[in-house]
Design a protein around this motif. Structure first.
Motif, PDB file in Angstrom:
ATOM      1  N   ASN A 207       0.752  -1.093  -0.157  1.00  0.00           N
ATOM      2  CA  ASN A 207       0.026  -0.008  -0.113  1.00  0.00           C
ATOM      3  C   ASN A 207       0.937   1.146   0.163  1.00  0.00           C
ATOM      4  O   ASN A 207       2.039   1.251   0.225  1.00  0.00           O
ATOM      5  N   THR A 208       0.302   2.390  -0.200  1.00  0.00           N
ATOM      6  CA  THR A 208       1.084   3.608  -0.281  1.00  0.00           C
ATOM      7  C   THR A 208       1.427   4.464   0.870  1.00  0.00           C
ATOM      8  O   THR A 208       2.247   5.263   0.864  1.00  0.00           O
ATOM      9  N   SER A 209       1.046   3.798   2.100  1.00  0.00           N
ATOM     10  CA  SER A 209       1.537   4.463   3.194  1.00  0.00           C
ATOM     11  C   SER A 209       2.776   3.875   3.692  1.00  0.00           C
ATOM     12  O   SER A 209       3.146   2.949   3.507  1.00  0.00           O
ATOM     13  N   VAL A 210       3.395   4.561   4.675  1.00  0.00           N
ATOM     14  CA  VAL A 210       4.698   4.173   5.370  1.00  0.00           C
ATOM     15  C   VAL A 210       4.198   3.315   6.446  1.00  0.00           C
ATOM     16  O   VAL A 210       3.892   3.533   7.521  1.00  0.00           O
ATOM     17  N   ALA A 211       4.756   1.883   6.227  1.00  0.00           N
ATOM     18  CA  ALA A 211       4.387   0.815   7.288  1.00  0.00           C
ATOM     19  C   ALA A 211       5.587   0.678   8.304  1.00  0.00           C
ATOM     20  O   ALA A 211       4.969   1.113   9.548  1.00  0.00           O
ATOM     21  N   THR A 212       6.603   0.219   8.058  1.00  0.00           N
ATOM     22  CA  THR A 212       7.704  -0.002   9.319  1.00  0.00           C
ATOM     23  C   THR A 212       8.616   1.159   9.465  1.00  0.00           C
ATOM     24  O   THR A 212       8.650   2.221   8.502  1.00  0.00           O
ATOM     25  N   ILE A 213       9.440   0.906  10.245  1.00  0.00           N
ATOM     26  CA  ILE A 213      10.295   2.268  10.498  1.00  0.00           C
ATOM     27  C   ILE A 213      11.338   2.281   9.329  1.00  0.00           C
ATOM     28  O   ILE A 213      11.893   3.170   8.903  1.00  0.00           O
ATOM     29  N   LYS A 214      11.565   0.902   8.832  1.00  0.00           N
ATOM     30  CA  LYS A 214      12.507   0.739   7.733  1.00  0.00           C
ATOM     31  C   LYS A 214      12.069   1.581   6.488  1.00  0.00           C
ATOM     32  O   LYS A 214      12.791   2.099   5.803  1.00  0.00           O
ATOM     33  N   ASP A 215      10.879   1.262   6.290  1.00  0.00           N
ATOM     34  CA  ASP A 215      10.057   2.149   5.197  1.00  0.00           C
ATOM     35  C   ASP A 215      10.333   3.731   5.258  1.00  0.00           C
ATOM     36  O   ASP A 215      10.325   4.407   4.611  1.00  0.00           O
ATOM     37  N   PHE A 216      10.123   4.207   6.616  1.00  0.00           N
ATOM     38  CA  PHE A 216      10.291   5.559   6.918  1.00  0.00           C
ATOM     39  C   PHE A 216      11.656   6.035   6.755  1.00  0.00           C
ATOM     40  O   PHE A 216      11.839   6.947   6.146  1.00  0.00           O
ATOM     41  N   ASP A 217      12.498   5.094   7.171  1.00  0.00           N
ATOM     42  CA  ASP A 217      13.822   5.665   6.715  1.00  0.00           C
ATOM     43  C   ASP A 217      14.160   5.751   5.457  1.00  0.00           C
ATOM     44  O   ASP A 217      14.927   6.437   4.948  1.00  0.00           O
ATOM     45  N   LEU A 218      13.811   4.796   4.640  1.00  0.00           N
ATOM     46  CA  LEU A 218      13.813   4.794   3.125  1.00  0.00           C
ATOM     47  C   LEU A 218      13.428   5.873   2.469  1.00  0.00           C
ATOM     48  O   LEU A 218      13.979   6.494   1.597  1.00  0.00           O
ATOM     49  N   TYR A 219      12.168   6.270   2.791  1.00  0.00           N
ATOM     50  CA  TYR A 219      11.505   7.349   2.236  1.00  0.00           C
ATOM     51  C   TYR A 219      12.261   8.636   2.321  1.00  0.00           C
ATOM     52  O   TYR A 219      12.464   9.392   1.751  1.00  0.00           O
TER      53      TYR A 219
ATOM     54  N   ASP B 281      -4.210  16.618   6.080  1.00  0.00           N
ATOM     55  CA  ASP B 281      -5.566  17.327   5.354  1.00  0.00           C
ATOM     56  C   ASP B 281      -5.076  17.406   3.959  1.00  0.00           C
ATOM     57  O   ASP B 281      -6.189  17.207   3.242  1.00  0.00           O
ATOM     58  N   ASP B 282      -4.036  17.065   3.289  1.00  0.00           N
ATOM     59  CA  ASP B 282      -3.635  16.675   2.156  1.00  0.00           C
ATOM     60  C   ASP B 282      -3.747  15.256   1.717  1.00  0.00           C
ATOM     61  O   ASP B 282      -3.632  14.992   0.363  1.00  0.00           O
ATOM     62  N   GLY B 283      -4.174  14.481   2.698  1.00  0.00           N
ATOM     63  CA  GLY B 283      -4.332  12.988   2.064  1.00  0.00           C
ATOM     64  C   GLY B 283      -2.943  12.105   2.077  1.00  0.00           C
ATOM     65  O   GLY B 283      -2.887  11.243   1.639  1.00  0.00           O
ATOM     66  N   ARG B 284      -2.277  12.708   2.814  1.00  0.00           N
ATOM     67  CA  ARG B 284      -0.738  12.201   2.935  1.00  0.00           C
ATOM     68  C   ARG B 284      -0.311  11.736   4.258  1.00  0.00           C
ATOM     69  O   ARG B 284      -0.575  12.299   5.460  1.00  0.00           O
ATOM     70  N   GLN B 285       0.326  10.499   4.498  1.00  0.00           N
ATOM     71  CA  GLN B 285       0.781  10.019   5.877  1.00  0.00           C
ATOM     72  C   GLN B 285       2.321   9.570   5.506  1.00  0.00           C
ATOM     73  O   GLN B 285       2.425   8.619   4.847  1.00  0.00           O
ATOM     74  N   PHE B 286       3.087  10.291   6.427  1.00  0.00           N
ATOM     75  CA  PHE B 286       4.356  10.057   6.383  1.00  0.00           C
ATOM     76  C   PHE B 286       5.002   9.237   7.685  1.00  0.00           C
ATOM     77  O   PHE B 286       6.155   8.787   7.657  1.00  0.00           O
ATOM     78  N   TRP B 287       4.185   9.164   8.706  1.00  0.00           N
ATOM     79  CA  TRP B 287       4.655   8.696  10.048  1.00  0.00           C
ATOM     80  C   TRP B 287       4.428   7.190   9.781  1.00  0.00           C
ATOM     81  O   TRP B 287       3.452   6.826   9.310  1.00  0.00           O
ATOM     82  N   PRO B 288       5.431   6.261  10.334  1.00  0.00           N
ATOM     83  CA  PRO B 288       5.524   4.911  10.053  1.00  0.00           C
ATOM     84  C   PRO B 288       4.514   4.217  11.238  1.00  0.00           C
ATOM     85  O   PRO B 288       4.338   4.443  12.370  1.00  0.00           O
TER      86      PRO B 288
END
Ligand code: PS7
Ligand code: MN
Ligand code: MN
Ligand code: MN
Ligand code: MN
Ligand code: MN
Length: 351
Positions: A140-152, A206-213
């Motif tokens: 999916n398009t949201s950031v799941a793991t801390i590893k995803d967060f670090d990679l983004y 509010d913009d429909g985006r989530q970056f917190w893992p």
């Protein structure tokens, strides 16, 4: 200033500095103060990435079109005359892409060594942004793991750290070894980006985006939007602490990187955004306003920090001050109290 005089004789380059002032809230001033050569290279690096981010951020662009642009942006910057007017009418920094031919003209006048660094980082960042825009990095398009967060954060900011270190080395203003330790350059970018992502919780939601893992926020809520609810206050507080803890772990690398710099203008350019970030991190910690609006450090505080960031001793003193603020706002009732105390201890050991 000889730099200002030279701009009068080069209207196209002057336009690039005009777009720099239009699009960067904080980088314009520090870039203008850089020594010759490096100044133009970093100005163009900024404008290229700002153009790329304007495409990434536009949620009204058709996804296939967005991905095509993100994945080819490193070749677009070599196409004389290319402009782009497909962004939504209210998209921030739309105007930069409408006049992007001016940026391309000046990019093509940089030394080939500078062009190569900028193009390679643009290629890696654009492809990374595209992976996240389509959810190709996972289901999916949201950031799941801390590893995803670090990679983004690596794609959109750590890579900027790599590129800047390469440009410092290529300019001869810093020792080439500044570009050797990739982890330090990455942490410099991550510290800025992760702090921005915490601060922008509400704007991005509010913009429909989530970056917190989800690996972090999922410990405190069912849904990412729950944190705005007054009834959720204590869980919201704990979640914010967990996010700040994740960022605090980068501070030792930031101090190590800054301590290696030799050139005054490069030092100021690198140190000022980091000092702004630690000040912002202290402001957002244990501050429930983050869930309602965009909190910002006061203009007067920012001016004070810019003036004080002149050498490593002063930068350490500023970091010590804000680490102390965080320490005082840390509450024993917080589930992350002990971990935050330990992260603070590790930072203090570096100062
Ligand atoms: C010094 C080793 C080339 C100076 C400076 C344009 C800010 C915009 O702002 O949530 O909420 O819209 O969309 C390392 C800067 C990292 C990057 C990333 C320091 C380029 C900057 C494009 C490394 C800045 C981190 C997207 C991507 O987030 O932002 C040293 C120069 C630095 C640009 C930043 C931002 C990413 C971003 P916003 P978003
Ligand atoms: Mn020119
Ligand atoms: Mn952006
Ligand atoms: Mn973005
Ligand atoms: Mn943001
Ligand atoms: Mn934004």
């Amino acid at each position: 200033l000889s730099h200002q005089k030279a701009l009068e004789a080069d209207p196209a380059k002057k336009k690039c500095y005009y777009y720099l002032e239009m699009t960067s809230r904080s980088f314009a001033a520090v870039i203008q103060e850089l020594d010759d050569d490096l100044r133009d290279a970093i100005c163009l690096f900024y404008l290229v990435l700002r153009g790329l981010d304007t495409i990434e951020d536009d949620m009204s662009l058709d996804l296939d079109r967005k991905v095509e642009l993100l994945r080819s942006f490193d070749t677009i910057i070599y196409q004389k005359g290319w402009t782009f007017n497909e962004n939504g009418p209210n998209e921030k920094d739309r105007d930069l892409l409408v006049h992007f031919d001016v940026v391309i003209d000046e990019f093509l006048q940089l030394k080939p060594g500078f062009q190569k660094v900028i193009a390679e980082i643009t290629r890696l960042m654009g492809n990374g942004m595209a992976d996240y825009a389509t959810g190709e990095h996972r289901e999916n398009t949201s950031v799941a793991t801390i590893k995803d967060f670090d990679l983004y954060c690596h794609y959109v900011a750590g890579l900027v750290g790599y590129g800047l270190s390469d440009l410092f080395a290529a300019s001869g203003l810093e020792d080439p070894s500044i570009a050797d330790d990739k982890k330090l350059s990455n942490s410099m970018g991550l510290f800025l980006q992760k702090t921005n992502i915490i601060r922008d919780y509400r704007e991005d939601l509010d913009d429909g985006r989530q970056f917190w893992p989800k690996e972090i926020w999922g410990n405190y809520a069912e849904n990412f939007a729950d944190f705005i609810e007054p009834a959720h206050l204590e869980k919201s507080r704990a979640c914010l602490s967990a996010m700040v803890l994740n960022v605090l772990e980068l501070v030792p690398d930031v101090l190590t990187y800054l301590s290696k710099l030799q050139n005054q203008s490069v030092f100021n350019f690198c140190a000022i955004p980091q000092v702004m970030a630690i000040s912002t991190l202290a402001l957002v910690f244990n501050n429930m306003d983050v869930y309602q609006r965009n909190v910002k450090i006061r203009k007067g505080e920012a001016v004070k920090l810019i003036q004080a960031s002149t050498d490593m001793d002063n930068v350490i003193a500023i970091f010590r001050e804000y680490i102390q603020v965080i320490s005082q706002k840390n509450e024993t009732t917080d589930p992350n109290f002990l971990k935050i105390s330990m992260a603070i201890g590790k930072v203090k050991y570096k100062m």
